[in-house]
Design a protein around this motif. Structure first.
Motif, PDB file in Angstrom:
ATOM      1  N   VAL A  33       4.694  -1.656   4.356  1.00 22.47           N
ATOM      2  CA  VAL A  33       4.557  -1.890   2.916  1.00 22.47           C
ATOM      3  C   VAL A  33       4.976  -0.646   2.133  1.00 22.47           C
ATOM      4  O   VAL A  33       5.683  -0.742   1.109  1.00 22.47           O
ATOM      5  CB  VAL A  33       3.105  -2.295   2.568  1.00 22.47           C
ATOM      6  N   ARG A  34       4.570   0.529   2.598  1.00 23.70           N
ATOM      7  CA  ARG A  34       4.964   1.772   1.910  1.00 23.70           C
ATOM      8  C   ARG A  34       6.475   1.973   1.970  1.00 23.70           C
ATOM      9  O   ARG A  34       7.102   2.431   1.006  1.00 23.70           O
ATOM     10  CB  ARG A  34       4.223   2.964   2.521  1.00 23.70           C
TER      11      ARG A  34
ATOM     12  N   ALA B 171       8.028  -0.271  -0.539  1.00 24.16           N
ATOM     13  CA  ALA B 171       7.798   0.261  -1.884  1.00 24.16           C
ATOM     14  C   ALA B 171       8.727   1.442  -2.162  1.00 24.16           C
ATOM     15  O   ALA B 171       9.332   1.540  -3.237  1.00 24.16           O
ATOM     16  CB  ALA B 171       6.341   0.670  -2.050  1.00 24.16           C
TER      17      ALA B 171
ATOM     18  N   LEU C 249       3.572  -1.791  -6.085  1.00 25.44           N
ATOM     19  CA  LEU C 249       2.120  -1.896  -5.882  1.00 25.44           C
ATOM     20  C   LEU C 249       1.417  -1.385  -7.132  1.00 25.44           C
ATOM     21  O   LEU C 249       0.916  -0.252  -7.158  1.00 25.44           O
ATOM     22  CB  LEU C 249       1.702  -1.088  -4.645  1.00 25.44           C
TER      23      LEU C 249
ATOM     24  N   ARG D  56      -4.457  -1.864  -6.728  1.00 26.94           N
ATOM     25  CA  ARG D  56      -4.913  -2.153  -5.378  1.00 26.94           C
ATOM     26  C   ARG D  56      -4.946  -3.662  -5.105  1.00 26.94           C
ATOM     27  O   ARG D  56      -5.339  -4.434  -5.965  1.00 26.94           O
ATOM     28  CB  ARG D  56      -6.316  -1.559  -5.177  1.00 26.94           C
TER      29      ARG D  56
ATOM     30  N   CYS E  66      -2.609  -5.687  -4.945  1.00 25.86           N
ATOM     31  CA  CYS E  66      -1.621  -6.464  -5.697  1.00 25.86           C
ATOM     32  C   CYS E  66      -0.215  -6.039  -5.271  1.00 25.86           C
ATOM     33  O   CYS E  66       0.081  -4.843  -5.203  1.00 25.86           O
ATOM     34  CB  CYS E  66      -1.787  -6.253  -7.202  1.00 25.86           C
ATOM     35  N   ILE E  67       0.637  -7.003  -4.972  1.00 24.21           N
ATOM     36  CA  ILE E  67       2.009  -6.731  -4.559  1.00 24.21           C
ATOM     37  C   ILE E  67       2.957  -7.563  -5.421  1.00 24.21           C
ATOM     38  O   ILE E  67       2.736  -8.761  -5.613  1.00 24.21           O
ATOM     39  CB  ILE E  67       2.227  -7.076  -3.074  1.00 24.21           C
TER      40      ILE E  67
END
Length: 230
Positions: free
Chosen positions: A199-200, A203, A210, A213, A215-216
Motif C-alpha cells: 500500500v505504501r 501511495a 491515503l 486512517r 481510507c483509501i
C-alpha cells in the motif's frame, strides 16, 4: 446476540427488497417465517464457529458477515464477505455434515432468519422455488470463489492487493468500508505487514492516496489495473 431492535423488524415481508426474498409471495414468506426464528447479532459476535456441531442455517436479512477458516497456527483466511440475501452454513446442513466447515463473524449489526438443519432440508424438498433460490445463491457464491481462487493462485501479492482495491472501490475510486491492513491480508492470503508495504509503494508511486486512517482513494486506476495483472 441481542434482542430485536425497532429497525430490525420481525416480519419477512419488510425484507422483500433483498435478492433472495423478492420472488416470493407474501403467503410464501409467512409460511417460511413460521418454521424459522429471527436473531440479531452485534458486531464481532461469532455467529458460527468452525468445528462446532453443524445444526443451523442462517439467511442474512441485514448487515455484513465475514466467513473464514483458521489454520492450525491461528492464521485466518477470509473466504467470503456476505450480506443481505446470502446463506450461512447451508452447504454444511444440506450435506448433513457433523461439524461447521467455517466460522462466521458479524461485521456490523446483523439480522438473520435461523432454520434448524432438518427444517431447512425439508423446506428445500417441499418448496421448489425456495430450493431454486438457494441454488441460485450458491451459484453466485461459486462464481465469486472461483475469482478468489484465481486471485490467490495466479497473482503476485502486489497484484492481489491491487485487485482487492479495484474490486472494493466505487465509481469515484473510494473504498467506503473501513478496511484495515489486516482485513485486506485476511482476504488475500498474506499478512498485514506485507499489505502495508504494498500500500505504501502504491501511495509513493501515485496510484492511491491515503487521506485519513482506514481510507483509501484510487488516483490512477489504469496503472493499478496493470498492477492487478501481475
Amino acid at each position: 446476540m441481542v434482542e430485536a431492535k425497532p429497525y430490525f423488524q420481525n416480519n419477512l415481508a419488510s425484507y422483500k427488497d433483498i435478492p433472495f426474498l423478492n420472488k416470493f409471495s407474501e403467503k410464501d414468506l409467512i409460511s417460511i417465517s413460521k418454521i424459522a426464528v429471527f436473531r440479531n447479532y452485534l458486531p464481532k459476535y461469532h455467529i458460527i464457529i468452525e468445528g462446532k456441531s453443524c445444526q443451523s442455517v442462517y439467511l442474512i436479512l441485514k448487515g455484513d458477515v465475514n466467513v473464514f477458516r483458521t489454520s492450525l497456527n491461528g492464521r485466518k483466511q477470509v473466504v467470503a464477505r456476505l450480506g443481505p440475501g446470502d446463506w450461512l452454513n447451508a452447504s454444511c446442513c444440506l450435506s448433513s455434515k457433523e461439524k461447521n466447515l467455517a466460522s462466521a463473524v458479524a461485521l456490523s449489526p446483523v439480522k438473520v432468519l435461523l432454520f434448524t438443519g432438518i427444517k431447512f432440508r425439508r423446506l428445500v424438498k417441499k418448496n421448489s422455488l425456495f430450493g431454486l433460490m438457494v441454488l441460485d445463491n450458491f451459484s453466485n457464491r461459486i462464481e465469486k470463489m472461483t475469482d478468489q481462487i484465481e486471485n490467490l493462485s495466479l497473482r503476485s501479492t502486489s497484484g492481489r492487493v491491487a485487485y482487492f482495491l479495484l474490486e472494493h472501490a466505487d465509481e469515484s475510486g473510494v473504498i467506503h468500508w473501513h478496511c484495515t491492513q489486516k482485513d485486506i491480508a485476511d482476504r488475500i492470503g498474506t499478512v498485514a505487514d506485507v499489505v502495508g508495504r504494498v500500500v505504501r509503494k502504491f501511495a509513493d508511486n501515485g496510484l492511491i492516496e491515503l487521506p485519513v486512517r482506514h481510507c483509501i482513494v484510487i488516483k490512477n486506476k489504469e496503472r493499478l489495473m496493470e498492477e492487478a495483472l501481475n
